[in-house]
Each structure stands twice: as structure tokens, then as C-alpha cells.
Design an enzyme around this catalytic site. Structure first.
Site, PDB file in Angstrom:
ATOM      1  N   SER A   1      37.790  35.936  34.536  1.00 11.39           N
ATOM      2  CA  SER A   1      38.708  36.888  35.148  1.00 11.39           C
ATOM      3  C   SER A   1      40.158  36.401  35.122  1.00 11.39           C
ATOM      4  CB  SER A   1      38.242  37.178  36.575  1.00 11.39           C
ATOM      5  OG  SER A   1      38.968  38.227  37.159  1.00 11.39           O
TER       6      SER A   1
ATOM      7  N   ASP B   1      40.090  39.921  32.497  1.00 18.06           N
ATOM      8  CA  ASP B   1      38.942  40.733  32.088  1.00 18.06           C
ATOM      9  C   ASP B   1      39.128  42.207  32.414  1.00 18.06           C
ATOM     10  OD1 ASP B   1      38.630  40.532  34.844  1.00 18.06           O
ATOM     11  OD2 ASP B   1      36.449  40.376  34.745  1.00 18.06           O
TER      12      ASP B   1
ATOM     13  N   ASP C   1      39.449  44.029  35.108  1.00 21.12           N
ATOM     14  CA  ASP C   1      38.834  44.774  36.201  1.00 21.12           C
ATOM     15  C   ASP C   1      39.822  44.988  37.343  1.00 21.12           C
ATOM     16  OD1 ASP C   1      38.906  42.188  37.213  1.00 21.12           O
ATOM     17  OD2 ASP C   1      36.798  42.133  37.812  1.00 21.12           O
TER      18      ASP C   1
ATOM     19  N   ASP D   1      44.328  41.892  34.694  1.00 15.56           N
ATOM     20  CA  ASP D   1      44.006  40.466  34.661  1.00 15.56           C
ATOM     21  C   ASP D   1      43.193  40.195  33.401  1.00 15.56           C
ATOM     22  OD1 ASP D   1      41.785  41.873  35.527  1.00 15.56           O
ATOM     23  OD2 ASP D   1      41.045  40.272  36.810  1.00 15.56           O
TER      24      ASP D   1
END
Length: 453
Positions: A109, A248, A250, A246
């Protein structure tokens, strides 16, 4: 030894804490635990193997971890569809879209490039509850599935993974974004291949930064944890708004045309009011965590919207959304969940819906954000203390009660022990910054004295 799974899968230093051996073992254990449901049983009755989707963000360690996870799954009789580099919410969506038995996302992440992580999605694309993660952890010591011959799994490229997700995102829009100029910061992460494309396909004029991942620069000075470059780019290009993801993708934070940051609480406030006006906010209720700003609650109350509070973490938000069958929830950090369209936080979806509300209302992002007054918030992390002694500590509890009473309706106090570190977080909101800093400082000093180790 503590619990292997944290708040968002298994995470650590790649090739340090998170080794090839661990990745292989986790995938083999997950194959045993996650292929015991009705769908998997039906497949086996038909002589077919279960299927798992494996995806990753662009950090370089994801390559060898993907190889280890895919090998563990295939050796356990699971067919693997390798989706390559895609956002975490894309992986979750695809699990449900093709009715895969489960999915694996390899990502850390917003963490720096040397870190990585492994998280699992169950049938339907939902995150695993703690009990199932515990079963996987226990299964690490169990005998592995070891089919032979035709029973071993195949590993194939999921060729249309991006296209399926992109079409899904576009299908959530009811307006064109034509006329909007958007700057998108992809954090040199998983959004780089999709977010600019979907905004352009939706009609927006797009300027992109942070879109050159090299495996080592993910989240480095860009993205939702470093908003300075996005603010500068929005002002430089005279854009209508900026969207920051960010690593990833999400998460979504935003920047208005004046360069002002619009955080997750403000985004939730804008979207909740919009959904309510269109009759799409189920039970006129929003789910948020205890860390959300007091201003969010005040704004929602002004619009007749109830707020259900949960513990910190999008997992708790998801659980509340599912339990009450609600449509919107999220976190101040920018994890926003639209239950009608996604099973997890989706930064690209959030950005699209925010831009769509600008078009729909004819208002600027700054005007929309004025729906909520942000109370000054001070957060102090008190490190090197005995976090386990916080609960039930009489002196600290009495101080918190006294400070809360003094603040009254114009502020609040929250003390929270870290789940992973010897640390207590002291959060104070007040009507002015000075008061918030003073109260937080007094409580942090008290915690440091009382819980010293």
C-alpha cells in the site's frame, strides 16, 4: 510470537520478514482453507479446479513474491490467473466478476518500496475475517495439498484484467466529466496504468504526475502521503481538482483549484450529501471511524444523516456496512467504500465520483467542501510506553474525562493504544488549534509518565 496477520494482511520487509518461504507457505495454507466452500465443492464435483487471481503493485519484490505465491497455489491444485500490476480494488472486483474462488494481492500500500505484503480476498472479493486468517496461519503447520498429474494447477495471464476493471469504473458514472481538468498523482504505483485512462475515457482533461513506476520509487515523495507535488501541479496547470492515490490505489485524497487539501472526511461529507439528495444513501447513514473529524459528525447532523462509528481500519468500516446493509463509509485517510460498486476501498472510484459530483452540481470542489467545517485536530504518538496498561488506567481515564468536560461540545479527546507498536496515540480536536495543542500536550505528557517502561 505475535499474530502473523496484521490489520491488512501479512506485511513486512520483503526478503527480510516477508520471505519466499513464507509467501509459498501462506499460499499453500490459503489454498487449503479457502477452497472448502460450496462453490469450490461444486467445481470439484464437475471435475474442475478452483481458481485464484493473483495481482501486485509495481514494487520490484512483487515479482519474486508473485512467483512464490503462484507456485504455492498451483502446487496445491489451484488454477492461477496472473493479473499483473493492478490496483488492490481491481483485484477484489475481479474475484467477484469472474467468480474466482479467492484472490491474492501482493502490495504494501502506502509503505516504502522495500516493504511488501500479502492479502487475501475470499469468494466474492471481500476481505477475510480474523477467524479465517487465523485458520490460514494455523494451516501453515498442516500437511499441504499435493495433487499430481492433471490435478496440479495451471498459471495463465489474465489478459483482460485491466479492461474489465476500467469498464466497471466507467459504468458507475451517470455524467460525463467533459470540461473538467484533473491532475492525477499515481504515486508511481498500481494506479499508473488505469487511473489516467479511465478519467480520460470519462471525458476529463487529464494531467498526470507520479506515473513512472520503476519498482523502487513507489510512494517516494508523491501520492496521498506526499501531497505537495499535487498541490503545485494543480496550481501550475490551473486545474479544477487534483486526485492523489497511494501505492495500491485503494485511497483517494483530493486538492481543490486553490491547492487546498480535501481529506477523506470531507470527501465522505460531499458524497454522503450527494447520495442522500439522490435517494441513494441507504437509511440516511454514513459509516466512519472514531478518528474522523468532529466536523464530519456536525455536518452530517445538519443534513439529517446518521453516523455509525467504528474502530480504526477499513475492515471495521466494511463490517459495519455489511451488518447494516449500508451504502457508504470510509476513513479520514481516504479509504472510501461504495458498497453498491465495490467490496473494498477504491481510490479511483472515489475520485471519479467526486469529479462527477462537481459536474452534477455545477460547483467547484472548494464550494462542495464547505459542507463541512474541519475542527483543528492534533495527533501525538507517544512511543516507548506500555500500551497494554492504557485500558483501565485510573489516573489517565480521569484526566481524559476532565479534559473532555472542559472542551464540551466544541471538541473531543481520544486515546488509543497501537495494535502493533509500544505506542499510545493521543488525538484531540478543539475549536481552535492552540487549545487542541495544549490539551494534547498535557495528555501526552501524562501518558509518557504513567505508562513509562
Amino acid at each position: 510470537m505475535g499474530r502473523l496477520f496484521g490489520t491488512d494482511g501479512v506485511r513486512g520487509l520483503a526478503n527480510g520478514d516477508l520471505t519466499v518461504e513464507l509467501a509459498l507457505g501462506l499460499s499453500q495454507a490459503a489454498a487449503r482453507v479457502l477452497t472448502t466452500g460450496r462453490h469450490a465443492d461444486e467445481l470439484r464435483a464437475q471435475g474442475r479446479r478452483p481458481t485464484a487471481i493473483v495481482a501486485r503493485d509495481p514494487r520490484i519484490s512483487g515479482q519474486f513474491l508473485t512467483a512464490a505465491v503462484s507456485a504455492g497455489l498451483a502446487s496445491s491444485g489451484i488454477d492461477v490467473l496472473d493479473a499483473g500490476v493492478i490496483p488492490t480494488p481491481a483485484a477484489a472486483f475481479l474475484v467477484g466478476d469472474i467468480r474466482a474462488d479467492f484472490g491474492v494481492m501482493i502490495s504494501a500500500s502506502h509503505n516504502p518500496a522495500p516493504d511488501n505484503g500479502i492479502k487475501f480476498f475470499s469468494f466474492g472479493g471481500t476481505k477475510l475475517p480474523d477467524a479465517v486468517e487465523d485458520r490460514i496461519e494455523a494451516a501453515l503447520a498442516s500437511e499441504k495439498l499435493a495433487p499430481t498429474g492433471a490435478g496440479v494447477g495451471r498459471i495463465r495471464r489474465f489478459a483482460d484484467a485491466e479492461d474489465r476493471y476500467l469498464l466497471h469504473l466507467l459504468g458507475t458514472l451517470d455524467v460525463s466529466l467533459a470540461g473538467l481538468h484533473v491532475v492525477i498523482d499515481c504515486a508511481h504505483g498500481a494506479a499508473a496504468g488505469i487511473s489516467p485512462q479511465v478519467f480520460a475515457d470519462a471525458g476529463a482533461r487529464v494531467t498526470v504526475i507520479g506515473s513512472d513506476p520503476d519498482g523502487l520509487n513507489i510512494n517516494e515523495g508523491v501520492g496521498s502521503t506526499h501531497l505537495g507535488p499535487l498541490q503545485a501541479a494543480v496550481l501550475e496547470h490551473g486545474a479544477d481538482l487534483g486526485i492523489a492515490h497511494d501505492g495500491d490505489a485503494d485511497r483517494c485524497l483530493a486538492v481543490d483549484a486553490q491547492g487546498r487539501v480535501i481529506d477523506g472526511d470531507q470527501i465522505m461529507a460531499i458524497l454522503a450529501v450527494s447520495l442522500q439528495a439522490r435517494g441513494m444513501l441507504v437509511d440516511d447513514t454514513l459509516v466512519a471511524t472514531v478518528m474522523s473529524n468532529l466536523g464530519l459528525k456536525r455536518a452530517m447532523a445538519d443534513h439529517g444523516i446518521r453516523v455509525i462509528e467504528t474502530g480504526v481500519g477499513d475492515r471495521h468500516v466494511l463490517e459495519a456496512l455489511g451488518e447494516h446493509r449500508l451504502s457508504l463509509g470510509g476513513e479520514q485517510s481516504g479509504h472510501i467504500i461504495f458498497s453498491d460498486h465495490a467490496t473494498t476501498g477504491d481510490g479511483i472510484l472515489t475520485g471519479l465520483q467526486l469529479a462527477a459530483e462537481m459536474v452534477r452540481s455545477g460547483r467547484t470542489l472548494a464550494e462542495l467542501a464547505d459542507v463541512m467545517t474541519v475542527f483543528p485536530q492534533v495527533l501525538i504518538n507517544v512511543r516507548g510506553v506500555d500500551r497494554t496498561a492504557l485500558e483501565g488506567h485510573g489516573i489517565i481515564a480521569a484526566a481524559v474525562e476532565a479534559e473532555s468536560a472542559a472542551l464540551g461540545d466544541s471538541g473531543r479527546v481520544l486515546l488509543r493504544a497501537s495494535g502493533t507498536e509500544p505506542m499510545v496515540r493521543v488525538m484531540v480536536e478543539a475549536a481552535d488549534q492552540g487549545t487542541a495543542e495544549q490539551v494534547a500536550g498535557r495528555l501526552a505528557t501524562l501518558v509518557r509518565e504513567q505508562l513509562a517502561v
